[in-house]
Design an enzyme around this catalytic site. Structure first.
Site, PDB file in Angstrom:
ATOM      1  N   CYS A 187       0.842  -1.199   0.000  1.00 39.69           N
ATOM      2  CA  CYS A 187       0.000   0.000   0.000  1.00 39.69           C
ATOM      3  C   CYS A 187       0.877   1.249   0.000  1.00 39.69           C
ATOM      4  O   CYS A 187       1.759   1.402   0.857  1.00 39.69           O
ATOM      5  CB  CYS A 187      -0.915   0.008   1.221  1.00 39.69           C
ATOM      6  SG  CYS A 187      -1.978   1.467   1.322  1.00 39.69           S
TER       7      CYS A 187
ATOM      8  N   CYS B  89      -0.166   6.578   6.770  1.00 38.95           N
ATOM      9  CA  CYS B  89      -1.523   6.320   7.260  1.00 38.95           C
ATOM     10  C   CYS B  89      -1.479   5.523   8.555  1.00 38.95           C
ATOM     11  O   CYS B  89      -0.660   4.618   8.713  1.00 38.95           O
ATOM     12  CB  CYS B  89      -2.314   5.561   6.201  1.00 38.95           C
ATOM     13  SG  CYS B  89      -3.974   5.081   6.715  1.00 38.95           S
TER      14      CYS B  89
ATOM     15  N   CYS C 204      -3.370   1.000   9.183  1.00 35.53           N
ATOM     16  CA  CYS C 204      -2.804  -0.353   9.216  1.00 35.53           C
ATOM     17  C   CYS C 204      -1.431  -0.316   9.873  1.00 35.53           C
ATOM     18  O   CYS C 204      -0.746   0.705   9.847  1.00 35.53           O
ATOM     19  CB  CYS C 204      -2.663  -0.927   7.805  1.00 35.53           C
ATOM     20  SG  CYS C 204      -4.225  -1.161   6.929  1.00 35.53           S
TER      21      CYS C 204
ATOM     22  N   CYS D 204      -6.172   2.458  -1.333  1.00 31.21           N
ATOM     23  CA  CYS D 204      -6.306   1.786  -0.044  1.00 31.21           C
ATOM     24  C   CYS D 204      -6.528   0.301  -0.304  1.00 31.21           C
ATOM     25  O   CYS D 204      -7.340  -0.071  -1.150  1.00 31.21           O
ATOM     26  CB  CYS D 204      -7.483   2.354   0.751  1.00 31.21           C
ATOM     27  SG  CYS D 204      -7.761   1.552   2.347  1.00 31.21           S
TER      28      CYS D 204
ATOM     29  N   GLN E 234     -20.357  -6.711  11.448  1.00 27.60           N
ATOM     30  CA  GLN E 234     -19.075  -7.345  11.171  1.00 27.60           C
ATOM     31  C   GLN E 234     -18.366  -6.572  10.068  1.00 27.60           C
ATOM     32  O   GLN E 234     -18.994  -6.000   9.179  1.00 27.60           O
ATOM     33  CB  GLN E 234     -19.279  -8.800  10.776  1.00 27.60           C
ATOM     34  CG  GLN E 234     -19.863  -9.666  11.887  1.00 27.60           C
ATOM     35  CD  GLN E 234     -18.958  -9.761  13.108  1.00 27.60           C
ATOM     36  OE1 GLN E 234     -17.739  -9.676  13.009  1.00 27.60           O
ATOM     37  NE2 GLN E 234     -19.569  -9.928  14.282  1.00 27.60           N
TER      38      GLN E 234
ATOM     39  N   GLU F 165     -30.280  -8.476  24.030  1.00 24.86           N
ATOM     40  CA  GLU F 165     -29.380  -7.388  23.661  1.00 24.86           C
ATOM     41  C   GLU F 165     -29.801  -6.138  24.440  1.00 24.86           C
ATOM     42  O   GLU F 165     -30.991  -5.934  24.689  1.00 24.86           O
ATOM     43  CB  GLU F 165     -29.461  -7.148  22.151  1.00 24.86           C
ATOM     44  CG  GLU F 165     -28.857  -5.890  21.630  1.00 24.86           C
ATOM     45  CD  GLU F 165     -27.356  -5.816  21.875  1.00 24.86           C
ATOM     46  OE1 GLU F 165     -26.892  -4.765  22.333  1.00 24.86           O
ATOM     47  OE2 GLU F 165     -26.645  -6.815  21.587  1.00 24.86           O
TER      48      GLU F 165
ATOM     49  N   ASP G 218     -21.621 -13.545  22.183  1.00 27.20           N
ATOM     50  CA  ASP G 218     -20.677 -12.711  21.434  1.00 27.20           C
ATOM     51  C   ASP G 218     -20.543 -11.366  22.136  1.00 27.20           C
ATOM     52  O   ASP G 218     -21.065 -10.354  21.674  1.00 27.20           O
ATOM     53  CB  ASP G 218     -21.171 -12.533  19.996  1.00 27.20           C
ATOM     54  CG  ASP G 218     -20.228 -11.689  19.148  1.00 27.20           C
ATOM     55  OD1 ASP G 218     -19.076 -11.480  19.565  1.00 27.20           O
ATOM     56  OD2 ASP G 218     -20.660 -11.223  18.071  1.00 27.20           O
TER      57      ASP G 218
ATOM     58  N   CYS H 278     -13.570 -10.913  20.468  1.00 26.83           N
ATOM     59  CA  CYS H 278     -12.583 -10.089  19.776  1.00 26.83           C
ATOM     60  C   CYS H 278     -11.394  -9.776  20.684  1.00 26.83           C
ATOM     61  O   CYS H 278     -10.606  -8.881  20.378  1.00 26.83           O
ATOM     62  CB  CYS H 278     -13.215  -8.800  19.262  1.00 26.83           C
ATOM     63  SG  CYS H 278     -13.961  -7.769  20.546  1.00 26.83           S
TER      64      CYS H 278
END
Length: 404
Positions: free
Chosen positions: A57, A63, A66, A140, A240, A287, A335, A361
């Site tokens: 990239c 940037c 990442c 990108c 997601q 939820e 989750d 996560c």
């Protein structure tokens, strides 16, 4: 000074003895630079790692979006799997990650972009690493073509409606029916006529435009499809990151709960993981976010060919569902956010649910919660990793727990 990098830290930085943090350095590399606090600045790589590659990239060096473009993908995959294995081993659980699912380039369908007016126009992109300077991101390797295509329109919006005093924030989501945009930082436009906002959205093919949580206009409801159910998420709703990552999680949850016909979905969101099971199982979704539950329920009401789906609003942190109330189900999906769900998992551990699919996560809180389930009599059958955030240190995990 000259040092040797020992390992990667959890944010992808190289770590040397001390610890000393070295941005974008790899294990085994010999680097030199100036030590400022616990960081090496003005870094020069003296002996590069065999896993170092040329960044694909052109925006990588400036940037902040990442951090791992300079690393061979195979090394990143192995490293991410090893992070999960080490986290579990620290809890006394010895198991290998049986698969890693890495999303393809240019597949990220949601992003938080920033825009700032300039003397010549506007800049829209990501902030630079440890910087308040917004960097352009053309080209990108992460964002979907649909999001990249809307950046010129966001630049025009910033020129027309932005303030020179502060940046705008754009929450952009590419959906089945078009681009959804929510804007923050518009306090200076609080008394403005909303007509020009709607005109901008219409002329640029924006499905829905909102400012903060207020919908300004909706030319077409933004929709995501989970199983047979089409859901219109509220502005800035959690989704997601990539379609491929979402599919990998859904398929893994489906394998874990194969044969279950009464499923409870904890921290269900808009039903991303649970609704695909509604074709074969009744589903109860819990939820705390009412907007997500309303979107889920609306989609269910307009869908045929699925089993009964019910919802209830509940803060599972403060008020976890008791194990005695889980007797009506034979399987669960959980989750939770990054903090995990220790109190809710303790109730799951005391239950007689046959199968549990856990998605996380955060490897550290996942390992903690996995240990609680194992201590309660559950066996950890398998673990998979999902890499939706290519070129970042972020890792997602999906696992199957079963009690005989």
């Amino acid at each position: 000074m000259e040092i040797t990098i020992e390992r990667l830290g959890h944010l992808g930085d190289g770590l040397a003895a001390g610890p000393i943090f070295v941005d974008r350095a790899l294990p085994g590399e010999v680097v030199s630079g100036d030590l400022v606090g616990d960081r090496l600045e003005n870094v020069r790589v003296i002996e590069p790692s065999e896993h170092r590659i040329a960044a694909s990239c052109g925006a990588f060096k400036r940037c902040g979006g990442c951090s791992l473009h300079h690393v061979h993908p195979d090394f990143v995959a192995d490293w991410k799997q090893a992070v999960v294995v080490r986290a579990l081993a620290a809890q006394g659980i010895m198991i290998e990650v049986q698969a890693i699912h890495t999303s393809q380039e240019n597949s990220r369908r949601r992003a938080k972009l920033s825009g700032r007016r300039t003397k010549k126009g506007a800049t829209v992109g990501f902030f630079g690493k440890a910087s308040d300077t917004i960097q352009t991101i053309e080209p990108c390797k992460v964002l979907s073509p649909e999001i990249m295509a809307v950046i010129p329109a966001l630049e025009a919006f910033t020129v027309q409606f932005g303030s020179r005093k502060g940046p705008l924030g754009f929450w952009v989501l590419s959906t089945d029916t078009g681009i959804d945009v929510s804007v923050e930082g518009m306090e200076h436009q609080a008394e403005a006529d909303l007509g020009p906002f709607a005109e901008w959205a219409g002329s640029n093919g924006i499905s829905r435009l909102s400012v903060d949580n207020e919908t300004i206009c909706q030319h077409q409801a933004p929709q995501l499809t989970f199983g047979k159910v089409k859901v219109a998420p509220p502005p800035r709703a959690f989704t997601q990151a990539t379609p491929q990552g979402e599919q990998a999680l859904q398929e893994a949850v489906g394998r874990a709960l194969a044969g279950a016909d009464k499923v409870v979905d904890l921290f269900s969101g808009a039903g991303t993981l649970g609704l695909p099971l509604a074709e074969v199982a009744t589903l109860h979704c819990m939820e705390n976010d009412l907007g997500l539950l309303e979107a889920l329920a609306h989609g269910v009401r307009h869908t045929q060919g699925i089993k009964k789906v019910t919802t209830s609003a509940r803060d599972l942190y403060r008020n976890p569902i008791d194990h005695t109330d889980l007797i009506k189900f034979n399987a669960a999906i959980i989750d939770p956010p990054r903090a995990g769900a220790e109190q809710q998992v303790r109730q799951l551990a005391q239950s007689n649910l046959r199968d549990i699919a856990m998605v996380s996560c955060n490897p550290v809180t996942f390992a903690r919660d996995a240990n609680i389930l194992c201590a309660g009599g559950y066996g950890l059958k398998w673990v998979e990793a999902v890499d939706q955030f290519r070129w970042s240190p972020h890792i997602e995990i999906v696992a199957h727990f079963s009690k005989a």
